[in-house]
Design an enzyme around this catalytic site. Structure first.
Site, PDB file in Angstrom:
ATOM      1  N   PRO A  78       0.800  -1.224   0.000  1.00 12.06           N
ATOM      2  CA  PRO A  78       0.000   0.000   0.000  1.00 12.06           C
ATOM      3  C   PRO A  78       0.832   1.273   0.000  1.00 12.06           C
ATOM      4  CG  PRO A  78      -0.850  -1.561   1.625  1.00 12.06           C
ATOM      5  CD  PRO A  78       0.466  -2.099   1.145  1.00 12.06           C
ATOM      6  N   GLU A 123       1.143  -7.961   9.132  1.00 12.68           N
ATOM      7  CA  GLU A 123       1.253  -6.516   9.365  1.00 12.68           C
ATOM      8  C   GLU A 123       2.163  -5.820   8.355  1.00 12.68           C
ATOM      9  OE1 GLU A 123       0.435  -2.917  11.125  1.00 12.68           O
ATOM     10  OE2 GLU A 123      -0.507  -4.875  11.427  1.00 12.68           O
ATOM     11  N   ARG A 141      -1.010  -8.970 -21.208  1.00 13.28           N
ATOM     12  CA  ARG A 141      -1.837  -8.647 -22.380  1.00 13.28           C
ATOM     13  C   ARG A 141      -1.113  -7.724 -23.352  1.00 13.28           C
ATOM     14  NH1 ARG A 141      -4.808  -4.141 -22.544  1.00 13.28           N
ATOM     15  NH2 ARG A 141      -6.617  -5.212 -23.412  1.00 13.28           N
ATOM     16  N   ASP A 189      -6.449   1.146 -25.939  1.00 11.31           N
ATOM     17  CA  ASP A 189      -7.070   1.051 -24.617  1.00 11.31           C
ATOM     18  C   ASP A 189      -7.100   2.400 -23.910  1.00 11.31           C
ATOM     19  OD1 ASP A 189      -7.620  -1.621 -24.674  1.00 11.31           O
ATOM     20  OD2 ASP A 189      -5.746  -2.222 -23.738  1.00 11.31           O
TER      21      ASP A 189
END
Length: 265
Positions: A108, A135, A173, A188
């Site tokens: 994160p 953690e 991809r 895209d």
């Protein structure tokens, strides 16, 4: 391309690796996808890979030794290297062929993942993803092992497997031959700096809703002009922040000014 995922739950990865575009790319030999259980490198009889944090606090922290040992195993298997030295830092490890495998920590706290990063990573020959739980990671993994830290958004999940699968899907991809239509990835959303234009297919009329006449005209130049304007309008409506960095022509800027004046966005 070779991609290795270090995880405590290889079964989560294998389900994705064998399905859809990833599964087909794997079958064609376009990419080698491998899930490595780093618990196998714990080095203790209880197969423990985590411990309580020094200094106290809640949660458990992933130990450095099994992660380093798992990466060393993967490098030895793929490049002939046998050890990750203390100099293994964000500069990357140089293998015998002169390439640097990218070792990516899903976290994160990492850099927010974008299509531009996907296009960059798609050029690599070897990627290693580390998926954590608990953690957090022992800081020495960040300081002396990984080359990149990536996050797929400002939220916290129970582990790094789902984020890693998301990143891997977006990279594979882009490999030549992975998609049935090679132009699909080029147009895209985000690849051009703009959101993608709307698409339609048969039937030409459905429940009273008709396909725009321009798409049925057969006039390819006019269709391309319409699609570009639609991409600009959609980006202006939904993600105006992208316009700050998108590569825009003078014609694009005039179109945007008209759209703003007309109150269409």
């Amino acid at each position: 391309m070779r991609i290795d995922v270090l995880t405590l739950f290889p079964e989560m990865c294998e389900g994705v690796f064998g399905t859809s575009i990833l599964g087909k790319a794997r079958e064609k030999g376009i990419v080698s996808l491998n899930a490595v259980n780093f618990r196998d490198f714990s080095g203790n009889k209880h197969n423990t890979v985590d411990d309580t944090p020094y200094g106290g606090g809640g949660g458990m922290v992933l130990k450095p030794d099994p992660i380093f040992a798992a990466v060393e195993h993967v490098l030895a298997e793929s490049t002939g290297s046998t050890v990750v030295s203390s100099e293994y830092s964000t500069e990357g490890h140089m293998d015998q062929e002169g390439t640097k495998p990218r070792i990516i920590l899903m976290c994160p706290q990492g850099k927010t993942y974008t299509q531009q990063i996907a296009e960059e990573l798609a050029q690599e020959e070897h990627l290693i993803f580390i998926c954590g739980h608990y953690e957090g990671y022992d800081e020495r993994i960040r300081e002396h092992l990984v080359t990149d830290e990536l996050s797929i958004g400002d939220y916290v999940l129970t582990g790094g497997e789902l984020p890693a699968m998301t990143v891997i899907d977006s990279i594979v991809r882009l490999q030549p031959g992975a998609l049935g239509n090679e132009t699909s990835a080029v147009s895209d959303s985000f690849s051009t700096g703009l959101l993608e234009y709307p698409h339609y297919t048969r039937p030409a009329e459905f429940r009273g809703w008709k396909v725009p006449d321009i798409l049925l005209s057969g006039h390819h130049a006019n269709i391309e002009t319409w699609r570009r304007e639609q991409a600009l309008q959609r980006t202006l409506e939904r993600r105006p922040d992208l316009l700050e960095t998108a590569e825009l022509t003078a014609k694009d800027r005039k179109t945007l000014e008209r759209l703003k004046n007309d109150g269409q966005a």
